[in-house]
Design a protein around this motif. Structure first.
Motif, PDB file in Angstrom:
ATOM      1  N   ASP A   1      67.159   5.948  24.175  1.00 18.47           N
ATOM      2  CA  ASP A   1      68.032   5.321  25.177  1.00 18.47           C
ATOM      3  C   ASP A   1      69.478   5.487  24.735  1.00 18.47           C
ATOM      4  O   ASP A   1      69.753   5.757  23.561  1.00 18.47           O
TER       5      ASP A   1
ATOM      6  N   THR B   1      73.835   4.265  25.967  1.00 19.00           N
ATOM      7  CA  THR B   1      74.742   3.538  26.863  1.00 19.00           C
ATOM      8  C   THR B   1      76.168   4.010  26.622  1.00 19.00           C
ATOM      9  O   THR B   1      76.509   4.498  25.550  1.00 19.00           O
TER      10      THR B   1
ATOM     11  N   HIS C   1      80.294   2.578  27.933  1.00 17.02           N
ATOM     12  CA  HIS C   1      81.075   1.610  28.709  1.00 17.02           C
ATOM     13  C   HIS C   1      82.563   1.867  28.488  1.00 17.02           C
ATOM     14  O   HIS C   1      82.957   2.524  27.524  1.00 17.02           O
TER      15      HIS C   1
ATOM     16  N   ASN D   1      76.725  -4.180  22.042  1.00 17.03           N
ATOM     17  CA  ASN D   1      76.040  -3.006  22.574  1.00 17.03           C
ATOM     18  C   ASN D   1      74.749  -2.710  21.815  1.00 17.03           C
ATOM     19  O   ASN D   1      73.744  -2.318  22.412  1.00 17.03           O
TER      20      ASN D   1
ATOM     21  N   ILE E   1      71.029  -2.650  23.613  1.00 16.08           N
ATOM     22  CA  ILE E   1      70.147  -1.485  23.690  1.00 16.08           C
ATOM     23  C   ILE E   1      68.811  -1.744  22.992  1.00 16.08           C
ATOM     24  O   ILE E   1      67.771  -1.223  23.416  1.00 16.08           O
TER      25      ILE E   1
ATOM     26  N   GLY F   1      79.986   2.963  23.071  1.00 15.20           N
ATOM     27  CA  GLY F   1      78.668   3.426  23.455  1.00 15.20           C
ATOM     28  C   GLY F   1      77.709   3.418  22.282  1.00 15.20           C
ATOM     29  O   GLY F   1      78.122   3.305  21.125  1.00 15.20           O
TER      30      GLY F   1
END
Length: 318
Positions: free
Chosen positions: A180, A182, A184, A224, A228, A312
């Protein structure tokens, strides 16, 4: 299903070492002051005739060797950098030529210190869509080219280096590879860390609100990582290694404390390499792999923040 797996890694830092003692000769500072506030003892600095492409090229050769692949096997090349050789064309295009790759897609990503993780996410999407089999992802920066060595708030931090991953497609139902990711951003902090202009062959300067960036970085990365892991039903004690962006040892330590994550499982290389932006995470990963800390099957969380503000995280099984 196709998964994006880390097939090979590599890293490179210039030969020239700039120590804290060296900086004492350039500005009003001391080895003790720098070490206490940053954890940095020395940093690597690029040669006068070298550039970002050179750094990326050396790291790429290592990654190809580690993956047991040739340059002609690469289907796409992505470079994360804030210090391109020139404003254009992309560093990736020059690397494609230097490595003697086929006429493949090659482009740069401009995402500050989160650039390498952004490039990894991009490579993952191309792989999942079945567009490519092998992607060379490079993080390379020559920050010494844009540092004002009369400004001790920034000159003590930044350095040069490169890291590279070969990300490959594998058919697997197992969790190996990128699990996974992410990313931002919050543009209200745009002017807390920025460079007004330039590239690695020019002489602009980094401007940073250090105290504010410190607090934002710790908060963003800590939250973060929690997010996650939780959304993947993973307990933090199931994570083998945490690799944060190597910006400041005090930031790295604060993130570990916030997460109640064991210090011995947090990978830090900043003592010897400083902050080389997009290169810090692949450089830390490669260093820990080569010294035997990281092993196949390990679950790893890599998290970063950078000017913008951008942050991230990538969760993977090596």
């Amino acid at each position: 299903m196709k998964r994006a797996v880390i097939k090979g890694v590599g890293a490179y830092v210039p030969e020239k070492v700039l120590t804290n003692k060296d900086l004492e000769e350039l500005m009003d500072t001391s080895d003790e002051w720098i070490t206490t506030r940053t954890g940095i003892h020395e940093r690597r600095i690029i040669g006068e005739e070298e550039d970002t492409s050179f750094l990326g090229y050396q790291a790429s050769l290592q990654a190809l060797k580690d993956a047991h692949l040739k340059a002609e096997d690469i289907d796409m090349l992505i470079v994360a950098t804030e210090t391109p050789d020139h404003m254009f064309p992309p560093v990736a295009v020059r690397l494609q030529h230097l490595l003697k790759c086929r006429q493949i897609g090659a482009f740069d990503i401009h995402s500050t210190c989160v650039g390498f993780l952004t490039a990894l996410q991009t490579a993952e999407q191309y792989i999942k869509m079945g567009k490519v089999k092998h992607v060379l992802v490079v993080g390379a920066d020559a920050l010494s080219k844009i540092v004002d060595y009369s400004d001790r708030s920034t000159a003590i931090l930044f350095a040069d280096g490169a890291g590279a991953f070969i990300v490959s497609a594998e058919e697997s139902d197992e969790s190996r590879g990128i699990i996974d990711s992410t990313i931002h951003s919050d543009g209200q902090h745009y002017y807390d860390l920025y460079v007004e202009s330039g590239g690695s062959k020019e002489s602009p300067q980094i401007v940073m609100n250090g105290n504010k960036i410190f607090k934002l970085a710790v908060s963003a990365m800590s939250q973060n990582v929690k997010m996650i892991t939780e959304q993947n039903n993973l307990l933090l004690n199931e994570v083998d290694w945490l690799i944060p962006h190597q910006a400041n040892q005090r930031i790295i330590d604060a993130v570990g404390r916030n997460l109640e994550f064991p210090e011995k499982k947090v990978i830090s290389t900043i003592k010897y390499f400083g902050n080389n932006s997009a290169a810090t995470i692949p450089l830390a990963f490669t260093t820990a792999l080569q010294d035997g800390r990281i092993n196949k099957g390990d679950t790893i969380v890599m998290t970063a923040f950078g000017g913008g503000l951008i942050w991230g995280t990538v969760l993977l099984q090596y």
